[in-house]
Write an enzyme that holds these catalytic residues in place. Structure first.
Site, PDB file in Angstrom:
ATOM      1  N   SER A 105       0.810  -1.258   0.000  1.00 54.41           N
ATOM      2  CA  SER A 105      -0.042  -0.208   0.172  1.00 54.41           C
ATOM      3  C   SER A 105       0.920   1.418   0.178  1.00 54.41           C
ATOM      4  O   SER A 105       1.662   1.339   0.864  1.00 54.41           O
ATOM      5  CB  SER A 105      -1.018  -0.090   1.170  1.00 54.41           C
ATOM      6  OG  SER A 105      -1.768   1.139   1.365  1.00 54.41           O
ATOM      7  N   CYS A 106       0.496   2.001  -0.999  1.00 53.15           N
ATOM      8  CA  CYS A 106       1.515   3.267  -1.038  1.00 53.15           C
ATOM      9  C   CYS A 106       1.073   4.208   0.053  1.00 53.15           C
ATOM     10  O   CYS A 106      -0.235   4.254   0.364  1.00 53.15           O
ATOM     11  CB  CYS A 106       1.085   4.134  -2.483  1.00 53.15           C
ATOM     12  SG  CYS A 106       1.911   2.978  -3.815  1.00 53.15           S
ATOM     13  N   CYS A 107       2.167   5.161   0.463  1.00 52.78           N
ATOM     14  CA  CYS A 107       1.884   5.910   1.512  1.00 52.78           C
ATOM     15  C   CYS A 107       0.847   6.846   1.386  1.00 52.78           C
ATOM     16  O   CYS A 107       0.933   7.673   0.283  1.00 52.78           O
ATOM     17  CB  CYS A 107       3.266   6.686   1.877  1.00 52.78           C
ATOM     18  SG  CYS A 107       4.454   5.368   2.714  1.00 52.78           S
ATOM     19  N   GLY A 108       0.062   7.476   2.108  1.00 49.14           N
ATOM     20  CA  GLY A 108      -0.851   8.337   1.727  1.00 49.14           C
ATOM     21  C   GLY A 108      -1.847   8.070   0.812  1.00 49.14           C
ATOM     22  O   GLY A 108      -2.529   9.104   0.259  1.00 49.14           O
ATOM     23  N   SER A 109      -2.355   6.930   0.622  1.00 46.80           N
ATOM     24  CA  SER A 109      -3.006   6.719  -0.805  1.00 46.80           C
ATOM     25  C   SER A 109      -3.573   5.276  -0.406  1.00 46.80           C
ATOM     26  O   SER A 109      -3.097   4.476   0.064  1.00 46.80           O
ATOM     27  CB  SER A 109      -2.066   6.525  -2.069  1.00 46.80           C
ATOM     28  OG  SER A 109      -2.718   6.137  -3.075  1.00 46.80           O
TER      29      SER A 109
END
Length: 272
Positions: A105-109
């Site tokens: 999971s990409c940071c902040g997304s």
């Protein structure tokens, strides 16, 4: 296995309604099969120069070796197109991990970035600011890479990459494969003891996720390109702490991620 990176052939050229037969320069292409401890591991198609550097860089970026110290022997069979590596780091699990997807999971997304398991193991996240560039530095370095790309100017058939610092180009390589050019840089650094961490990658092509991950594995914290990044590359750059600057041309560029390494932005952002 350092063969000629170009060849010559007769072509028919059409220009402004006229035909002419001319000799043209064409980039060379060759398959190279890497054998590890006598077992075929992979075949890479590349421009036939700096082959050993490319193989070393490739194996390190895939996590097969940690560095040049993990290679006991390296030799080539030029006519047969083989590069042989012996190492005690080989693990049969490498084959399984080589093609297995890893979802992060990409940071902040809420979206997901897809990388290979080996990418998750070997990509280096960057924290802090060790290198600062101005916009003029971005334009200058991109110009140096493109103007010095002799094989590209002769053939038009290769991608160009360079390891840079704020003073200029440290090392540049070209290849028909975008990833090969970066592997050649990484392998040369490992073999010669050049420390690429916190330096800059300048690249002639678009910043794909593959190229962004290669830069992260090398350890660079800034990547420059005359072309655009892909959406996944931007997500990964944000996640890995890498500054991505694209569309560098004619005194214009786009900063996609981590602008804190562009020193001009502080004062200029006050005007936005």
């Amino acid at each position: 296995m350092e063969q000629h990176s170009e060849q010559h052939g007769s072509i028919i050229r059409y220009r402004s309604g006229r035909l002419s037969r001319e000799e043209d320069t064409i980039v060379a292409e060759q398959p190279v099969t890497v054998k590890i401890n006598g077992e075929e591991f992979i075949t890479l198609v590349c421009t036939p120069e700096y082959i050993e550097d490319m193989v070393v860089g490739y194996l390190a970026s895939e996590g097969i070796i940690r560095g040049i110290q993990d290679i006991q022997q390296l030799w080539t069979q030029e006519e047969e197109g083989f590069v042989h590596i012996t190492t005690d780091r080989w693990n049969p699990l490498h084959r399984q991990l080589f093609a297995k997807r890893y979802v992060t999971s990409c940071c902040g997304s809420s979206r997901h970035g897809f990388v290979y398991v080996n990418d998750a193991r070997t990509a280096k996240s960057k924290t802090g600011v060790h290198t600062l560039l101005t916009f003029d530095d971005c334009f200058r370095l991109m110009d140096e890479v493109l103007s010095g790309a002799e094989l590209f100017h002769r053939t038009g058939g290769v991608h160009c990459a360079a390891l840079c610092n704020t003073e200029g180009i440290v090392l540049s390589r070209s290849d028909i494969g975008r990833h090969n050019a970066l592997d050649k840089i990484y392998g040369h650094c490992l073999k010669t003891g050049i420390d690429p961490s916190n330096q800059i990658i300048a690249f002639s092509g678009r910043i794909s996720s593959e190229i962004l991950l290669k830069a992260a594995k090398i350890g660079c914290e800034i990547i420059l390109s005359k072309s655009a990044p892909t959406g996944l590359a931007v997500e990964l750059a944000e996640q890995l702490g890498i500054t991505a600057v694209g569309f560098i041309r004619q005194n214009s560029c786009n900063v996609y991620t981590h602008p804190e390494r562009i020193s001009d932005l502080g004062p200029l952002e006050m005007k936005l």
